[in-house]
Scaffold this motif. Structure first.
Motif, short mmCIF file in Angstrom:
data_model
loop_
_atom_site.label_atom_id
_atom_site.label_comp_id
_atom_site.label_asym_id
_atom_site.label_seq_id
_atom_site.Cartn_x
_atom_site.Cartn_y
_atom_site.Cartn_z
N VAL A 87 0.84 -1.21 0.00
CA VAL A 87 0.00 0.00 0.00
C VAL A 87 0.87 1.25 0.00
O VAL A 87 0.53 2.25 -0.64
N GLY A 88 2.02 1.21 0.69
CA GLY A 88 2.92 2.36 0.68
C GLY A 88 3.45 2.66 -0.70
O GLY A 88 3.53 3.82 -1.11
N GLN A 89 3.83 1.62 -1.44
CA GLN A 89 4.31 1.81 -2.81
C GLN A 89 3.20 2.32 -3.72
O GLN A 89 3.43 3.19 -4.56
N LEU A 90 2.02 1.76 -3.56
CA LEU A 90 0.87 2.21 -4.35
C LEU A 90 0.54 3.67 -4.06
O LEU A 90 0.28 4.46 -4.98
N ALA A 91 0.57 4.05 -2.79
CA ALA A 91 0.30 5.44 -2.41
C ALA A 91 1.37 6.38 -2.97
O ALA A 91 1.06 7.49 -3.40
N CYS A 92 2.61 5.92 -2.99
CA CYS A 92 3.69 6.73 -3.56
C CYS A 92 3.45 6.97 -5.05
O CYS A 92 3.63 8.09 -5.54
N ILE A 93 3.04 5.95 -5.75
CA ILE A 93 2.75 6.09 -7.19
C ILE A 93 1.57 7.03 -7.42
O ILE A 93 1.60 7.88 -8.31
#
Length: 88
Positions: free
Chosen positions: A38-44
């Motif tokens: 979720v952190g990577q998705l939120a960063c994108i």
């Protein structure tokens, strides 16, 4: 001759009070792997919002990050409260 002690089976099998799928879902949602995803998705999402100049998209990325961070942080806090010796 030795005698064996046997345990009698229950007449009616007891129904589980909690579903196994629900327990697995809770464990998955509070895992560090889900938090990283979720952190990577939120960063994108935030990066894309900055690229197109949409402030609402950046806000949605922040909300997505909090949605992944909160269950993981709650689990880690509860774990450190139960086992304070882990924090040393």
């Amino acid at each position: 001759m030795k005698t064996a002690l046997t345990i009698q089976a229950q007449a009616k099998p007891r129904k589980l009070s909690v579903k196994k799928l629900l327990i697995r879902l809770i464990i998955f949602l509070t895992s560090s792997k889900f938090f990283i995803f979720v952190g990577q998705l939120a960063c994108i999402i935030c990066w894309w919002g900055n690229m197109i100049g949409d402030h609402y998209m950046v806000g949605r990325g922040g909300i997505a990050f909090l949605a992944g961070f909160t269950p993981w942080a709650w689990r880690e806090t509860r774990r450190s409260m139960r086992h304070p010796e882990r924090n040393k």
